[in-house]
Write an enzyme that holds these catalytic residues in place. Structure first.
Site, PDB file in Angstrom:
ATOM      1  N   ASN A  11       0.871  -1.174   0.000  1.00  0.00           N
ATOM      2  CA  ASN A  11       0.000   0.000   0.000  1.00  0.00           C
ATOM      3  C   ASN A  11       0.908   1.224   0.000  1.00  0.00           C
ATOM      4  O   ASN A  11       1.457   1.587   1.027  1.00  0.00           O
ATOM      5  CB  ASN A  11      -0.905  -0.041   1.242  1.00  0.00           C
ATOM      6  CG  ASN A  11      -1.834   1.149   1.301  1.00  0.00           C
ATOM      7  OD1 ASN A  11      -1.855   1.974   0.395  1.00  0.00           O
ATOM      8  ND2 ASN A  11      -2.594   1.232   2.382  1.00  0.00           N
ATOM      9  N   LYS A  13       0.112   4.185  -0.387  1.00  0.00           N
ATOM     10  CA  LYS A  13      -0.570   5.361   0.181  1.00  0.00           C
ATOM     11  C   LYS A  13      -0.288   6.588  -0.698  1.00  0.00           C
ATOM     12  O   LYS A  13      -0.142   6.430  -1.913  1.00  0.00           O
ATOM     13  CB  LYS A  13      -0.160   5.559   1.643  1.00  0.00           C
ATOM     14  CG  LYS A  13      -0.376   4.284   2.466  1.00  0.00           C
ATOM     15  CD  LYS A  13      -0.247   4.463   3.945  1.00  0.00           C
ATOM     16  CE  LYS A  13      -0.441   3.110   4.622  1.00  0.00           C
ATOM     17  NZ  LYS A  13      -0.439   3.195   6.080  1.00  0.00           N
ATOM     18  N   HIS A  95      -9.801   0.814   4.356  1.00  0.00           N
ATOM     19  CA  HIS A  95      -8.524   1.010   5.058  1.00  0.00           C
ATOM     20  C   HIS A  95      -8.727   1.939   6.257  1.00  0.00           C
ATOM     21  O   HIS A  95      -9.539   2.865   6.214  1.00  0.00           O
ATOM     22  CB  HIS A  95      -7.479   1.591   4.100  1.00  0.00           C
ATOM     23  CG  HIS A  95      -6.117   1.626   4.710  1.00  0.00           C
ATOM     24  ND1 HIS A  95      -5.698   2.668   5.499  1.00  0.00           N
ATOM     25  CD2 HIS A  95      -5.119   0.712   4.709  1.00  0.00           C
ATOM     26  CE1 HIS A  95      -4.476   2.400   5.940  1.00  0.00           C
ATOM     27  NE2 HIS A  95      -4.105   1.211   5.471  1.00  0.00           N
ATOM     28  N   GLU A 165      -5.844  -5.272  10.175  1.00  0.00           N
ATOM     29  CA  GLU A 165      -4.826  -4.253  10.448  1.00  0.00           C
ATOM     30  C   GLU A 165      -5.183  -3.505  11.726  1.00  0.00           C
ATOM     31  O   GLU A 165      -5.978  -2.548  11.682  1.00  0.00           O
ATOM     32  CB  GLU A 165      -4.746  -3.262   9.286  1.00  0.00           C
ATOM     33  CG  GLU A 165      -4.434  -3.902   7.953  1.00  0.00           C
ATOM     34  CD  GLU A 165      -3.882  -2.878   6.979  1.00  0.00           C
ATOM     35  OE1 GLU A 165      -2.691  -2.945   6.681  1.00  0.00           O
ATOM     36  OE2 GLU A 165      -4.643  -2.006   6.545  1.00  0.00           O
ATOM     37  N   SER A 211       2.932  -2.223  10.370  1.00  0.00           N
ATOM     38  CA  SER A 211       4.369  -2.209  10.651  1.00  0.00           C
ATOM     39  C   SER A 211       5.059  -3.544  10.327  1.00  0.00           C
ATOM     40  O   SER A 211       5.955  -3.972  11.047  1.00  0.00           O
ATOM     41  CB  SER A 211       4.631  -1.779  12.098  1.00  0.00           C
ATOM     42  OG  SER A 211       4.128  -0.464  12.315  1.00  0.00           O
TER      43      SER A 211
HETATM   44  P1  PGA Z   1       2.399   0.193   7.661  1.00  0.00           P
HETATM   45  O1  PGA Z   1       0.950   0.371   6.967  1.00  0.00           O
HETATM   46  O2  PGA Z   1       2.976  -1.086   7.107  1.00  0.00           O
HETATM   47  O3  PGA Z   1       3.154   1.406   7.264  1.00  0.00           O
HETATM   48  O4  PGA Z   1       2.153   0.097   9.131  1.00  0.00           O
HETATM   49  C1  PGA Z   1       0.115  -0.735   6.768  1.00  0.00           C
HETATM   50  C2  PGA Z   1      -1.138  -0.306   6.065  1.00  0.00           C
HETATM   51  O5  PGA Z   1      -1.638   0.797   6.321  1.00  0.00           O
HETATM   52  O6  PGA Z   1      -1.687  -1.046   5.233  1.00  0.00           O
END
Ligand code: PGA
Length: 248
Positions: A11, A13, A95, A165, A211
């Site tokens: 992702n 983002k 999400h 998540e 994470s």
């Molecule tokens: P992250 O994000 O791996 O940076 O914690 C996970 C996500 O939002 O899908």
């Protein structure tokens, strides 16, 4: 029990530009990726076409959101039909950032899931509890309720993966322990068994997100009910290859 193909979603983002995403795409296209892992990258809307044009066809592309109808006066939105028209097969819905930064509620997320599936998109449907909900002991209640809204809008589970998540683990560096992830994944699978069917419980991929890194992915991937990952920050780095290969 049906074998569940390991699934790793990235992702991106709202990150990157053509230069940095182009470099990342080159890394992914030239890396030795485990054959038994399905890989899908979630690109910012404006780079969906760029990602699809440049990523190796064996790597899927996902939009990070879409609207609940095909077209119309909805400034700023994109529809599943448009996503499909760009040759893209996946969308991430529900999400945590859509829920908690942009205020999307369960009802809207459910409508989006239904419309995306009706238009032949596959869906990465995200759920997860906030820290205060975990601390109050309501994690199960929260994730079951979120899953129910999604399930009520799914006819064909072959086109859905579920991403658990925990909100407190997203972008915080506070990964759930393998035991914490396994516990929720197992309970979610039991909920699906009780409320949907044995076949769906056995076949649906439940991803963990929050994470995930090259350093913690192998232990998480060794849990029996962790069928893959949804990766934010680390999906923008070369270590994403290690995460894809976590079960290799
Ligand atoms: P992250 O994000 O791996 O940076 O914690 C996970 C996500 O939002 O899908």
């Amino acid at each position: 029990m049906a074998a569940r193909k390991f699934f790793v979603g990235g992702n991106w983002k709202m990150n990157g530009d053509k230069k940095s995403l182009g470099d990342l795409i080159t890394t992914l296209n030239t890396a030795a990726l485990h054959d038994e892992t399905e890989v899908v990258c979630g690109a910012p809307t404006i780079y969906l076409d760029f990602a699809r044009a440049n990523l190796d066809p064996k790597i899927g592309v996902a939009a990070q959101n879409c609207y609940k109808v095909a077209k119309g006066a909805f400034t700023g939105e994109i529809s599943p039909a448009m996503i499909k028209d760009c040759g893209i097969d996946w969308v991430i819905l529900g999400h945590s950032e859509r829920r908690h930064v942009f205020g999307e509620g369960d009802e809207l997320i459910g409508q989006k899931v239904a419309h995306a599936l009706e238009n032949d998109l596959s869906v990465i449907a995200c759920i997860g509890e906030k820290l205060e909900e975990r601390e109050a002991g309501t994690t199960e209640e929260v994730v079951y309720a979120q899953t129910k809204v999604i399930a009520d809008n799914v006819k064909d589970w072959a086109k859905v993966v579920l991403a658990y998540e925990p909100v407190w683990a997203i972008g915080t560096g506070k990964t759930a322990t393998p035991e914490q992830a396994q516990e929720v994944h197992e309970k979610l699978r039991e909920w699906i068994r009780a409320n949907i069917s044995d076949a769906v419980a056995d076949s649906v991929r439940i991803l963990y997100g929050g994470s995930v890194t090259g350093g913690n992915c192998k232990e998480l991937a060794s849990q029996p009910d962790v069928d893959g990952f949804l990766v934010g920050g680390a999906s923008l780095k070369p270590e994403f290859v290690d995460i894809i290969n976590a079960r290799a």
